[in-house]
Motif scaffolding. Sequence first.
Motif, PDB file in Angstrom:
ATOM      1  N   GLY A 158     -75.767 -48.155  -8.613  1.00 21.96           N
ATOM      2  CA  GLY A 158     -75.657 -48.007 -10.060  1.00 21.96           C
ATOM      3  C   GLY A 158     -74.852 -46.826 -10.546  1.00 21.96           C
ATOM      4  O   GLY A 158     -74.629 -46.683 -11.756  1.00 21.96           O
ATOM      5  N   MET A 159     -74.414 -45.937  -9.651  1.00 25.69           N
ATOM      6  CA  MET A 159     -73.579 -44.837 -10.093  1.00 25.69           C
ATOM      7  C   MET A 159     -72.211 -45.381 -10.489  1.00 25.69           C
ATOM      8  O   MET A 159     -71.667 -46.253  -9.809  1.00 25.69           O
ATOM      9  CB  MET A 159     -73.437 -43.790  -8.979  1.00 25.69           C
ATOM     10  CG  MET A 159     -72.859 -42.479  -9.472  1.00 25.69           C
ATOM     11  SD  MET A 159     -72.878 -41.190  -8.198  1.00 25.69           S
ATOM     12  CE  MET A 159     -71.408 -41.621  -7.287  1.00 25.69           C
ATOM     13  N   LYS A 160     -71.665 -44.879 -11.578  1.00 25.79           N
ATOM     14  CA  LYS A 160     -70.390 -45.387 -12.079  1.00 25.79           C
ATOM     15  C   LYS A 160     -69.216 -44.818 -11.282  1.00 25.79           C
ATOM     16  O   LYS A 160     -69.318 -43.755 -10.671  1.00 25.79           O
ATOM     17  CB  LYS A 160     -70.254 -45.060 -13.554  1.00 25.79           C
ATOM     18  CG  LYS A 160     -71.318 -45.748 -14.415  1.00 25.79           C
ATOM     19  CD  LYS A 160     -71.227 -45.308 -15.861  1.00 25.79           C
ATOM     20  CE  LYS A 160     -72.288 -45.981 -16.695  1.00 25.79           C
ATOM     21  NZ  LYS A 160     -73.643 -45.515 -16.424  1.00 25.79           N
ATOM     22  N   GLU A 161     -68.084 -45.526 -11.297  1.00 22.26           N
ATOM     23  CA  GLU A 161     -66.913 -45.122 -10.514  1.00 22.26           C
ATOM     24  C   GLU A 161     -66.383 -43.756 -10.910  1.00 22.26           C
ATOM     25  O   GLU A 161     -65.834 -43.029 -10.077  1.00 22.26           O
ATOM     26  CB  GLU A 161     -65.792 -46.165 -10.652  1.00 22.26           C
ATOM     27  CG  GLU A 161     -66.038 -47.397  -9.815  1.00 22.26           C
ATOM     28  CD  GLU A 161     -64.835 -48.325  -9.794  1.00 22.26           C
ATOM     29  OE1 GLU A 161     -63.693 -47.837  -9.854  1.00 22.26           O
ATOM     30  OE2 GLU A 161     -65.054 -49.541  -9.716  1.00 22.26           O
ATOM     31  N   ASP A 162     -66.518 -43.394 -12.184  1.00 18.76           N
ATOM     32  CA  ASP A 162     -65.985 -42.103 -12.642  1.00 18.76           C
ATOM     33  C   ASP A 162     -67.017 -40.982 -12.550  1.00 18.76           C
ATOM     34  O   ASP A 162     -66.808 -39.899 -13.081  1.00 18.76           O
ATOM     35  CB  ASP A 162     -65.446 -42.218 -14.068  1.00 18.76           C
ATOM     36  CG  ASP A 162     -66.529 -42.531 -15.092  1.00 18.76           C
ATOM     37  OD1 ASP A 162     -67.628 -42.974 -14.703  1.00 18.76           O
ATOM     38  OD2 ASP A 162     -66.266 -42.329 -16.296  1.00 18.76           O
TER      39      ASP A 162
END
Length: 196
Positions: A158-162
């Motif tokens: 769930g961590m975002k790419e940015d």
Amino acid sequence: MNTFENIMTRRSTRKYLDQSVSQELLEKIIETGRYAPSGGNSQSNHFLVVQNKQIIDHLVKMVEKTFSKMEINENMYRSLQNSINLSKKGGYVFCYNAPVLIIVANKKDYGNNQADCALALENMMLEANELDLGSCYINQLKWLNEDQEILSYLQSLGMKEDERVYGSLIVGYPDTNDGKPLRKALPRKGNEVTWL
């Protein structure tokens, strides 16, 4: 417990009972992190609250594998050197077998990312102490926050790419005689003060 007493008695816990922490207590801890100050009131921290033992165990194996491939240099932070050495020996568990790992990520291009995460982590450690839970600040995922394998796994959770990890926290019931954190204040050996 007042604020001063809470701060003076908070200690890092590195040995935990195999006992889960209730959702109610975890929500209180997370909420104190969400209310921490942030640069320009950006409120851009992202809290990944990991209670699933399989996920924690998988992260432990990934972290040990990555550190075991690293070489030590003399200017390296002592705790990072320790993580590498222990990983090379095998059996390294960066999160001390705690039942909860709270990963705090933020935007990688945001200039206050690490400070905002640290403020949230401190709030959460103080709340854990207030709730008779042990906690410990964890740096290992921050040190490896550009490792592609670990990054991909965290993104699958769930961590975002940015985003990148800028600090983590473990929480649980301390493995002590009374099941509460050790609270003896330790003398200061540093943190010099100059009064003007």
